[in-house]
Design a protein around this motif. Sequence first.
Motif, PDB file in Angstrom:
ATOM      1  N   VAL A 296       0.910  -1.048   0.109  1.00 49.80           N
ATOM      2  CA  VAL A 296      -0.085  -0.049  -0.002  1.00 49.80           C
ATOM      3  C   VAL A 296       0.986   1.232  -0.014  1.00 49.80           C
ATOM      4  O   VAL A 296       1.994   1.068   0.261  1.00 49.80           O
ATOM      5  N   GLN A 297       0.317   2.442  -0.260  1.00 49.42           N
ATOM      6  CA  GLN A 297       0.950   3.674  -0.237  1.00 49.42           C
ATOM      7  C   GLN A 297       1.645   3.875   1.163  1.00 49.42           C
ATOM      8  O   GLN A 297       0.767   3.743   2.224  1.00 49.42           O
ATOM      9  N   MET A 298       2.675   4.624   1.447  1.00 51.79           N
ATOM     10  CA  MET A 298       3.393   4.784   2.722  1.00 51.79           C
ATOM     11  C   MET A 298       2.695   5.466   3.561  1.00 51.79           C
ATOM     12  O   MET A 298       2.356   5.323   4.767  1.00 51.79           O
ATOM     13  N   VAL A 299       1.770   6.497   2.733  1.00 56.36           N
ATOM     14  CA  VAL A 299       0.923   7.440   3.588  1.00 56.36           C
ATOM     15  C   VAL A 299      -0.139   6.890   4.448  1.00 56.36           C
ATOM     16  O   VAL A 299      -0.635   7.232   5.394  1.00 56.36           O
ATOM     17  N   ASN A 300      -0.768   5.870   3.633  1.00 59.35           N
ATOM     18  CA  ASN A 300      -1.633   5.199   4.254  1.00 59.35           C
ATOM     19  C   ASN A 300      -1.224   4.325   5.562  1.00 59.35           C
ATOM     20  O   ASN A 300      -1.975   4.069   6.438  1.00 59.35           O
ATOM     21  N   LEU A 301      -0.027   3.854   5.317  1.00 57.96           N
ATOM     22  CA  LEU A 301       0.651   3.138   6.628  1.00 57.96           C
ATOM     23  C   LEU A 301       0.687   3.921   7.798  1.00 57.96           C
ATOM     24  O   LEU A 301       0.547   3.728   8.840  1.00 57.96           O
ATOM     25  N   ILE A 302       1.172   5.248   7.296  1.00 62.19           N
ATOM     26  CA  ILE A 302       1.378   6.575   8.542  1.00 62.19           C
ATOM     27  C   ILE A 302       0.066   6.907   9.181  1.00 62.19           C
ATOM     28  O   ILE A 302       0.046   6.852  10.261  1.00 62.19           O
ATOM     29  N   ARG A 303      -1.027   6.781   8.408  1.00 63.88           N
ATOM     30  CA  ARG A 303      -2.312   7.332   8.835  1.00 63.88           C
ATOM     31  C   ARG A 303      -2.776   6.264   9.716  1.00 63.88           C
ATOM     32  O   ARG A 303      -3.337   6.380  10.945  1.00 63.88           O
ATOM     33  N   VAL A 304      -2.520   4.736   9.377  1.00 64.48           N
ATOM     34  CA  VAL A 304      -2.896   3.586  10.156  1.00 64.48           C
ATOM     35  C   VAL A 304      -1.925   3.693  11.649  1.00 64.48           C
ATOM     36  O   VAL A 304      -2.733   3.390  12.841  1.00 64.48           O
ATOM     37  N   LEU A 305      -0.650   3.824  11.491  1.00 68.13           N
ATOM     38  CA  LEU A 305       0.123   3.801  12.701  1.00 68.13           C
ATOM     39  C   LEU A 305      -0.299   4.987  13.598  1.00 68.13           C
ATOM     40  O   LEU A 305      -0.485   5.026  14.901  1.00 68.13           O
ATOM     41  N   ARG A 306      -0.575   6.396  12.941  1.00 72.60           N
ATOM     42  CA  ARG A 306      -1.145   7.374  13.840  1.00 72.60           C
ATOM     43  C   ARG A 306      -2.437   7.076  14.567  1.00 72.60           C
ATOM     44  O   ARG A 306      -2.550   7.397  15.681  1.00 72.60           O
ATOM     45  N   ALA A 307      -3.260   6.392  13.920  1.00 73.38           N
ATOM     46  CA  ALA A 307      -4.776   6.009  14.334  1.00 73.38           C
ATOM     47  C   ALA A 307      -4.632   4.993  15.511  1.00 73.38           C
ATOM     48  O   ALA A 307      -5.441   5.106  16.377  1.00 73.38           O
TER      49      ALA A 307
END
Length: 115
Positions: free
Chosen positions: A54-65
Amino acid sequence: MTIGSFESDTAVLSELGKRLADYRIRIPLTQTELAQKTGLSVHTITNIEAGRSVQMVNLIRVLRALGLQQNMDILVPKVMDHPAELHKLGRNRVRATSPIYRKKPEGRFKWGDEK
C-alpha cells in the motif's frame, strides 16, 4: 516471528499486517472504525492487514490512528553527525561524495603480507 534482514519483502509485509491487525483488535477497534478514524477505505485497511503493498501515507495514517506514531522514529533513526565533522564542514551535508572523490583506504592487508 521477528522481522530480520533475511526475510522476503512479502514476508515482512505479511508480518507487519498481522501485527497491525492484532494491535487493532487488542485496542479494540473494528476495521470499519479504523477506516473512519484514518479516512481510508475498509478495503485499504484489509489490504494492509493482509500484507499487501500500500502507499506509505496510508501506513502512516494507520500507525497514527493506533497510537503507534512514535515508532516511526525507530523505523529510520536520524543520522547523527560526528561533532568534528560538523565543525570541519560548518554546515549540514546535503549529498554524499561521489565515489570518484572518496579517499581510498591505504595499504589493504593481504594474507602473507605481514613482513
